[in-house]
Design a protein around this motif. Structure first.
Motif: not given
Length: 382
Positions: A285-287, A320-321, A361-362, A377-378
């Motif tokens: 899936p897109k991030g 998810q964090v 996060v993703r 994510s960054k």
């Protein structure tokens, strides 16, 4: 069930629709032997042929295994051909395995060919395995070819395409759009394309070739795996595959490399597949990205960009964090799950005053019980 029926001379359909049903056990066998000119199953003006199961062997020399007679004595036409299941073995020499017989003095034509399931083996020498027969002295044509499921093998020993048009001798040979949505499809030819146009002296045309899913392998010894024969004066429509498909092309399986578009897959070997359909990795899936982190004395709140785009046919399941006390995420690491694609924040409480955390996060998606994750994510700090 448990019975063998042999029809010498084939099953001739002059008018109307023939539907073939297998009994519950599907243990019976039908052998339809068309001989030199008659189709194994077909005729000269049938409205439709529908096969719903059973063990079926259909053969001819100049007619189609399943489809139309040879066009020697009169025009040979057939409406739609639909296979919904069963074990089907359809063969011919100059006609198509499934489609039209060879066009000699009069033209041959059939409507749409649809395969929805079953184990289907089709072969020919100079006709297409699935599509049109030889256009000897008159035109041969078929409608659209649509595969939505099943295991299909289409093999040609000389000049026809595996799926598409047969050899074009003294007249034109045409086929409509070719679409594969699902299933396991194997095509093979010598002079013709694996999927597309057979070897021809005259004009040949195939519509758009579209692969939306499934596991497809196309081969040609001298032509293109998907497209044209080794020699052909022809016109071909767009060649496209869904963005979720992986495309590999080359002169052999060993030399195949990933290509960007189906139109670029001009080698003699091509494999087009969705990794998810063959038990491999599902499409990610897109991030997302962190928009803001709000900090307090004993808590912080992470906010991110909502992600509503679809992957694998549906929206993401949630987020998810993850946070840790070092940038490699090896110390004090915690991962929290937030369900729902519309959620955009998560508050994280700590029992003592915070010093410094690294946060990312993703997105994730649940597909048939398995979780599929985007890239992280960054990283941001708080």
């Amino acid at each position: 069930d448990g019975q063998d029926i042999t029809v010498n001379g084939g099953i001739f359909i002059k008018y109307g629709t023939l539907e073939i049903y297998a009994q519950k056990g599907m243990t019976g066998t039908l052998n339809a032997l068309g001989g030199e000119r008659a189709a194994g199953i077909g005729g000269t003006s049938a409205d439709a042929i529908v096969i719903n199961g059973g063990n079926i062997f259909a053969s001819s020399e100049k007619g189609a295994g399943i489809g139309t007679n040879n066009g020697e004595d009169m025009i040979a036409e057939c409406g739609s051909i639909t296979i919904n299941g069963g074990s089907i073995h359809a063969t011919s020499k100059s006609g198509a395995g499934i489609g039209t017989g060879s066009a000699e003095r009069f033209y041959t034509a059939c409507g749409d060919i649809t395969i929805n399931g079953g184990n289907v083996y089709a072969e020919s020498t100079d006709g297409a395995a699935i599509g049109t027969g030889v256009a000897a002295a008159s035109e041969s044509s078929c409608g659209n070819i649509h595969i939505t499921g099943g295991t299909i093998t289409a093999k040609v020993y000389d000049r026809g395409a595996g799926i598409g048009t047969g050899f074009g001798g003294s007249s034109n040979n045409r086929c409509g759009d070719i679409t594969i949505d699902k299933g396991v499809v194997r095509t093979e030819s010598v002079e013709g394309a694996g999927i597309g146009i057979g070897w021809t002296y005259r004009e040949a045309r195939v519509g758009d070739i579209t692969i939306n899913g499934g596991n497809v392998i196309a081969k040609s010894e001298k032509g293109q795996a998907v497209g044209k024969a080794s020699f052909a004066d022809c016109e071909i429509g767009k060649r496209t595959a869904s963005s979720i498909m992986l495309l590999k092309s080359g002169d052999s399986e060993e030399t195949a490399v990933t290509v960007a578009t189906l139109s670029a897959a001009t080698g003699k070997y091509a494999r087009i597949f969705n990794p998810q359909d063959i038990g491999g990795a599902k499409a990610k899936p897109k991030g997302t990205s962190i928009t803001k982190i709000v900090k307090g004395k004993t808590y912080f709140t992470v906010k991110w960009k909502k992600q509503s785009s679809k992957a694998n046919g549906s929206r993401i399941t949630g987020y998810q964090v993850q946070y840790a006390t070092n940038k490699k995420f090896t110390k004090g690491k915690k991962t929290l799950t937030v369900k729902g694609y519309s959620k955009i924040s998560k508050k994280i409480n700590k029992s003592k005053k915070i010093k410094k955390y690294y946060v990312r996060v993703r997105t994730y998606q649940v597909i048939k019980g398995d979780k599929v994750y985007s890239n992280w994510s960054k990283v941001k700090t708080v």
